[in-house]
Design a protein around this motif. Structure first.
Motif, mmCIF file in Angstrom:
data_model
loop_
_atom_site.group_PDB
_atom_site.id
_atom_site.type_symbol
_atom_site.label_atom_id
_atom_site.label_comp_id
_atom_site.label_asym_id
_atom_site.label_seq_id
_atom_site.Cartn_x
_atom_site.Cartn_y
_atom_site.Cartn_z
ATOM 1 N N ALA A 270 0.812 -1.211 0.000
ATOM 2 C CA ALA A 270 0.000 0.000 0.000
ATOM 3 C C ALA A 270 0.850 1.269 0.000
ATOM 4 N N VAL A 271 2.093 1.169 0.484
ATOM 5 C CA VAL A 271 2.985 2.341 0.483
ATOM 6 C C VAL A 271 4.039 2.201 -0.620
ATOM 7 N N ARG A 272 3.724 1.372 -1.624
ATOM 8 C CA ARG A 272 4.544 1.197 -2.829
ATOM 9 C C ARG A 272 5.922 0.606 -2.532
ATOM 10 N N ASN A 273 5.902 -0.352 -1.621
ATOM 11 C CA ASN A 273 7.082 -1.175 -1.342
ATOM 12 C C ASN A 273 6.824 -2.531 -1.974
ATOM 13 N N MET A 274 7.762 -3.032 -2.755
ATOM 14 C CA MET A 274 7.543 -4.251 -3.529
ATOM 15 C C MET A 274 7.825 -5.547 -2.777
ATOM 16 N N LEU A 275 8.073 -5.478 -1.480
ATOM 17 C CA LEU A 275 8.347 -6.689 -0.704
ATOM 18 C C LEU A 275 7.030 -7.350 -0.311
ATOM 19 N N VAL A 276 6.518 -8.212 -1.177
ATOM 20 C CA VAL A 276 5.269 -8.922 -0.944
ATOM 21 C C VAL A 276 5.368 -10.316 -1.545
ATOM 22 N N SER A 277 4.404 -11.163 -1.209
ATOM 23 C CA SER A 277 4.335 -12.488 -1.820
ATOM 24 C C SER A 277 2.885 -12.903 -1.978
ATOM 25 N N VAL A 278 2.668 -13.866 -2.866
ATOM 26 C CA VAL A 278 1.356 -14.477 -3.084
ATOM 27 C C VAL A 278 1.517 -15.954 -2.744
ATOM 28 N N ASN A 279 0.784 -16.432 -1.736
ATOM 29 C CA ASN A 279 1.002 -17.765 -1.202
ATOM 30 C C ASN A 279 -0.177 -18.695 -1.441
ATOM 31 N N VAL A 280 0.122 -19.879 -1.947
ATOM 32 C CA VAL A 280 -0.889 -20.912 -2.170
ATOM 33 C C VAL A 280 -0.314 -22.234 -1.672
ATOM 34 N N ALA A 281 -1.077 -22.954 -0.843
ATOM 35 C CA ALA A 281 -0.613 -24.244 -0.317
ATOM 36 C C ALA A 281 -1.782 -25.206 -0.250
ATOM 37 N N LEU A 282 -1.485 -26.491 -0.340
ATOM 38 C CA LEU A 282 -2.500 -27.539 -0.270
ATOM 39 C C LEU A 282 -2.218 -28.463 0.899
ATOM 40 N N ARG A 283 -3.182 -28.539 1.824
ATOM 41 C CA ARG A 283 -3.093 -29.511 2.907
ATOM 42 C C ARG A 283 -3.956 -30.717 2.568
ATOM 43 N N THR A 284 -3.355 -31.880 2.608
ATOM 44 C CA THR A 284 -4.090 -33.120 2.423
ATOM 45 C C THR A 284 -3.909 -33.944 3.683
ATOM 46 N N GLY A 285 -4.999 -34.223 4.372
ATOM 47 C CA GLY A 285 -4.879 -34.890 5.651
ATOM 48 C C GLY A 285 -4.260 -33.957 6.672
ATOM 49 N N ALA A 286 -3.169 -34.389 7.277
ATOM 50 C CA ALA A 286 -2.553 -33.607 8.353
ATOM 51 C C ALA A 286 -1.404 -32.730 7.890
ATOM 52 N N GLY A 287 -0.957 -32.863 6.650
ATOM 53 C CA GLY A 287 0.249 -32.154 6.239
ATOM 54 C C GLY A 287 0.106 -31.359 4.960
ATOM 55 N N VAL A 288 1.011 -30.380 4.806
ATOM 56 C CA VAL A 288 1.093 -29.566 3.595
ATOM 57 C C VAL A 288 2.350 -29.970 2.842
ATOM 58 N N SER A 289 2.186 -30.446 1.631
ATOM 59 C CA SER A 289 3.356 -30.863 0.849
ATOM 60 C C SER A 289 3.423 -30.169 -0.505
ATOM 61 N N VAL A 290 2.352 -29.487 -0.880
ATOM 62 C CA VAL A 290 2.304 -28.760 -2.155
ATOM 63 C C VAL A 290 2.128 -27.282 -1.857
ATOM 64 N N ALA A 291 3.004 -26.453 -2.411
ATOM 65 C CA ALA A 291 2.944 -25.027 -2.096
ATOM 66 C C ALA A 291 3.649 -24.200 -3.162
ATOM 67 N N ALA A 292 3.214 -22.952 -3.271
ATOM 68 C CA ALA A 292 3.877 -21.990 -4.147
ATOM 69 C C ALA A 292 3.834 -20.619 -3.490
ATOM 70 N N SER A 293 4.955 -19.920 -3.548
ATOM 71 C CA SER A 293 5.056 -18.557 -3.032
ATOM 72 C C SER A 293 5.648 -17.704 -4.142
ATOM 73 N N ALA A 294 4.824 -16.829 -4.699
ATOM 74 C CA ALA A 294 5.234 -16.033 -5.854
ATOM 75 C C ALA A 294 5.683 -14.643 -5.436
ATOM 76 N N ASP A 295 6.783 -14.202 -6.009
ATOM 77 C CA ASP A 295 7.250 -12.823 -5.874
ATOM 78 C C ASP A 295 6.777 -12.087 -7.123
ATOM 79 N N PRO A 296 5.752 -11.246 -7.004
ATOM 80 C CA PRO A 296 5.160 -10.627 -8.195
ATOM 81 C C PRO A 296 6.104 -9.707 -8.966
ATOM 82 N N PHE A 297 7.143 -9.200 -8.306
ATOM 83 C CA PHE A 297 7.966 -8.175 -8.933
ATOM 84 C C PHE A 297 9.334 -8.682 -9.372
ATOM 85 N N ASN A 298 9.647 -9.934 -9.105
ATOM 86 C CA ASN A 298 10.914 -10.504 -9.543
ATOM 87 C C ASN A 298 10.721 -11.699 -10.473
#
Length: 267
Positions: A92-120
């Protein structure tokens, strides 16, 4: 041909990242969420884009989104955890340090995930077997390293363990200053950076089970071979909470000792 869960996580994160880039620098109205937190149109629209990708490929899965909450059939074994813009205040203050996070939990654990850096143009991801960074369509393995001695501290509330641990106190700890160099970027992109060898460690308080903010970063670090525990050195989500991630055992041991040194000395 059906898409794998790993590729789906990447596609969803990239869709959200495209929206975040598109709104960057515009006038952003803030939608208050309480306790000083807020969202912007970029958060909302990025989440819609991510959910659109997930729903098109996995219509029967459950989704927990930062902005839209939980949707889908109750009792589903597959739960997607979506944080469309981690670092909203930065953004919001035009700092590019951000991420977009997506993860999949199946049962008790998370083994599939992606964290995107929109500006790099980078997506850190795991499909459960190894961890990688995708740049320009090509994947490279993530290799943790503590060489930098840079450690990110999360200084944002809540602080459920404040009596015995507060990350801010580490900033004045001679043991920390002598061993590490602090960084505060205020986005969980920094957790992915530990997996990528760009940080030696990351420390935060909080109860993080099924956290849309942290699930992707934790999965990435575990898949990359980092040392990942709670504040007491136990497996994540099994003790009092919090997170200590380190690129290797020596760095993790040092960070745990610094955390333990606060026991009984909190303010």
């Amino acid at each position: 041909m059906s898409i794998t869960d790993g590729e789906l996580a990447i596609a969803a994160a990239q869709a959200g990242a495209a929206v975040v880039r598109g709104h960057y620098g515009s006038s952003l109205e803030r939608y208050a969420k309480g306790a000083g937190d807020f969202a912007t149109i970029a958060d909302v629209e990025a989440e819609k884009a991510i959910l659109g990708v997930l729903r098109a490929a996995r219509p029967d899965d459950v989704v927990l989104g930062e902005e839209s909450g939980r949707t889908g059939a109750e009792g589903g074994e597959r739960l997607w955890l979506v944080d469309p813009l981690c670092g909203t205040l930065n953004y919001a203050v035009r700092n590019m340090l951000v991420s977009v996070n997506v993860a999949l939990r199946t049962g008790a654990g998370v083994s599939v995930a992606a964290s995107a850096d929109p500006f790099n143009d980078e997506v850190f991801w795991t499909g459960g077997d190894g961890a990688y960074v995708r740049r320009g369509g090509a994947d490279q393995p993530l290799v943790p390293s503590a060489e930098s001695n840079l450690v990110d501290l999360n200084l944002d509330p809540p602080f459920p363990n404040r009596a015995d641990f507060l990350a801010a106190r580490m900033l004045a700890d001679d043991g920390f200053i002598g061993r590490f160099r602090p960084r505060v970027v205020s986005t969980t992109l920094a957790v992915a950076w530990v997996a990528a060898g760009r940080r030696a460690g990351y420390v935060t308080d909080g109860h993080l089970r099924d956290s849309v903010h942290f699930a992707a970063g934790i999965a990435l670090c575990q898949a990359a071979g980092c040392v990942v525990t709670d504040l007491d050195g136990r497996p994540p989500h099994t003790g009092r909470g919090g997170l200590v991630v380190a690129a290797d055992e020596p760095a993790h041991t040092a960070l745990l000792a610094l955390v333990a040194s606060q026991q009984g000395g909190g303010a």
